[in-house]
Scaffold this motif. Structure first.
Motif, PDB file in Angstrom:
ATOM      1  N   VAL A 269       0.883  -1.158   0.000  1.00 31.66           N
ATOM      2  CA  VAL A 269       0.000   0.000   0.000  1.00 31.66           C
ATOM      3  C   VAL A 269       0.922   1.210   0.000  1.00 31.66           C
ATOM      4  CG1 VAL A 269      -1.788   1.261   1.238  1.00 31.66           C
ATOM      5  CG2 VAL A 269      -1.805  -1.240   1.241  1.00 31.66           C
ATOM      6  N   LEU A 270       0.775   2.068  -0.997  1.00 30.52           N
ATOM      7  CA  LEU A 270       1.694   3.184  -1.202  1.00 30.52           C
ATOM      8  C   LEU A 270       1.150   4.471  -0.606  1.00 30.52           C
ATOM      9  CD1 LEU A 270       2.405   2.430  -4.962  1.00 30.52           C
ATOM     10  CD2 LEU A 270       3.738   1.687  -2.997  1.00 30.52           C
ATOM     11  N   SER A 271       2.073   5.360  -0.223  1.00 28.93           N
ATOM     12  CA  SER A 271       1.653   6.686   0.227  1.00 28.93           C
ATOM     13  C   SER A 271       1.172   7.477  -0.991  1.00 28.93           C
ATOM     14  CB  SER A 271       2.811   7.406   0.913  1.00 28.93           C
ATOM     15  OG  SER A 271       3.816   7.702  -0.026  1.00 28.93           O
ATOM     16  N   ASP A 272       0.410   8.537  -0.744  1.00 35.31           N
ATOM     17  CA  ASP A 272      -0.105   9.348  -1.854  1.00 35.31           C
ATOM     18  C   ASP A 272       1.024   9.938  -2.686  1.00 35.31           C
ATOM     19  OD1 ASP A 272      -2.705   8.798  -1.133  1.00 35.31           O
ATOM     20  OD2 ASP A 272      -2.968  10.658   0.021  1.00 35.31           O
ATOM     21  N   ASP A 273       2.076  10.442  -2.024  1.00 32.17           N
ATOM     22  CA  ASP A 273       3.207  11.029  -2.746  1.00 32.17           C
ATOM     23  C   ASP A 273       3.894  10.003  -3.634  1.00 32.17           C
ATOM     24  OD1 ASP A 273       2.815  13.527  -1.651  1.00 32.17           O
ATOM     25  OD2 ASP A 273       4.269  13.220  -0.026  1.00 32.17           O
ATOM     26  N   GLU A 274       4.125   8.814  -3.086  1.00 27.01           N
ATOM     27  CA  GLU A 274       4.812   7.773  -3.857  1.00 27.01           C
ATOM     28  C   GLU A 274       3.953   7.295  -5.027  1.00 27.01           C
ATOM     29  OE1 GLU A 274       7.218   3.589  -3.127  1.00 27.01           O
ATOM     30  OE2 GLU A 274       5.902   4.358  -1.556  1.00 27.01           O
ATOM     31  N   TYR A 275       2.663   7.113  -4.813  1.00 32.34           N
ATOM     32  CA  TYR A 275       1.761   6.667  -5.870  1.00 32.34           C
ATOM     33  C   TYR A 275       1.709   7.697  -6.996  1.00 32.34           C
ATOM     34  CZ  TYR A 275      -2.413   4.960  -8.240  1.00 32.34           C
ATOM     35  OH  TYR A 275      -3.292   4.505  -9.189  1.00 32.34           O
ATOM     36  N   ASN A 276       1.568   8.981  -6.648  1.00 33.10           N
ATOM     37  CA  ASN A 276       1.525  10.026  -7.669  1.00 33.10           C
ATOM     38  C   ASN A 276       2.835  10.146  -8.424  1.00 33.10           C
ATOM     39  OD1 ASN A 276      -1.146  10.772  -7.245  1.00 33.10           O
ATOM     40  ND2 ASN A 276      -0.588  12.191  -5.602  1.00 33.10           N
ATOM     41  N   ARG A 277       3.952   9.947  -7.737  1.00 32.31           N
ATOM     42  CA  ARG A 277       5.257  10.011  -8.403  1.00 32.31           C
ATOM     43  C   ARG A 277       5.410   8.878  -9.407  1.00 32.31           C
ATOM     44  NH1 ARG A 277       9.837   7.381  -7.764  1.00 32.31           N
ATOM     45  NH2 ARG A 277       9.156   6.364  -5.859  1.00 32.31           N
ATOM     46  N   ILE A 278       5.010   7.680  -9.036  1.00 35.07           N
ATOM     47  CA  ILE A 278       5.188   6.513  -9.903  1.00 35.07           C
ATOM     48  C   ILE A 278       4.174   6.499 -11.042  1.00 35.07           C
ATOM     49  CG2 ILE A 278       5.063   3.996  -9.983  1.00 35.07           C
ATOM     50  CD1 ILE A 278       6.165   4.024  -7.093  1.00 35.07           C
ATOM     51  N   VAL A 279       2.901   6.666 -10.730  1.00 38.68           N
ATOM     52  CA  VAL A 279       1.847   6.498 -11.723  1.00 38.68           C
ATOM     53  C   VAL A 279       1.656   7.733 -12.588  1.00 38.68           C
ATOM     54  CG1 VAL A 279      -0.616   6.031 -12.020  1.00 38.68           C
ATOM     55  CG2 VAL A 279       0.694   4.777 -10.323  1.00 38.68           C
ATOM     56  N   HIS A 280       1.621   8.905 -11.985  1.00 44.30           N
ATOM     57  CA  HIS A 280       1.321  10.125 -12.717  1.00 44.30           C
ATOM     58  C   HIS A 280       2.558  10.961 -13.042  1.00 44.30           C
ATOM     59  CE1 HIS A 280      -2.866   9.241 -12.006  1.00 44.30           C
ATOM     60  NE2 HIS A 280      -2.678   9.237 -10.698  1.00 44.30           N
TER      61      HIS A 280
END
Length: 160
Positions: free
Chosen positions: A81-92
């Motif tokens: 489960v990723l943090s919001d910052d990490e998810y946005n960095r990787i996906v977007h």
């Protein structure tokens, strides 16, 4: 019987106990992480797919992998489960605002080594020539070598 005879057996049993204990602890942490998933969380599956949690059930998770793409996965298939910052960095591709942290690290090392003076003036030493000789000096050196040894042309040999 002496305790020295049982010492290797005791060491092996102790090592097995420690290994199973750490594996069990990691497994409990993974179960806890999966149980704390909320709709809207960014996750990575064990297969490497990134998605957003849409719905959490007892044994399954409904993931939103893109516009109009909903996938049903087993809870055990969620790797992180990723943090919001990490998810946005990787996906977007959205980077976290570095200026808010206060420290900015340059992308290259050139700014770390720059000075106001040129490198030669800063060291105070004379220049050292590590390059090729000047063309005039090189021609003179070749002329001396030519005078000392006669030139051979193709087909000639020293054999007599």
């Amino acid at each position: 019987m002496s305790i020295n005879a049982f010492l290797p057996l005791i060491v092996i049993i102790g090592a097995m106990f420690l290994m199973t204990r750490s594996a069990k602890k990691k497994q409990q942490q993974a179960v806890q992480m999966r149980n704390e998933m909320q709709p809207g969380s960014g996750v990575r599956t064990i297969g490497g797919m990134y998605a957003t949690v849409k719905e959490v059930n007892d044994d399954t998770v409904l993931l939103d992998a893109g516009p109009g793409v909903e996938l049903l996965f087993a809870k055990n298939s969620i790797g992180a489960v990723l943090s919001d910052d990490e998810y946005n960095r990787i996906v977007h591709g959205i980077e976290h605002d570095l200026k808010a942290d206060g420290t900015v690290v340059p992308d290259d090392a050139s700014s770390l080594t720059e000075t106001d003076e040129p490198a030669d003036a800063a060291s105070g030493e004379g220049t050292v020539d590590l390059g090729k000789k000047d063309t005039a000096e090189a021609d003179a050196g070749e002329a001396k070598a030519d005078a000392a040894e006669p030139k051979k042309t193709d087909g000639e040999s020293d054999a007599k």
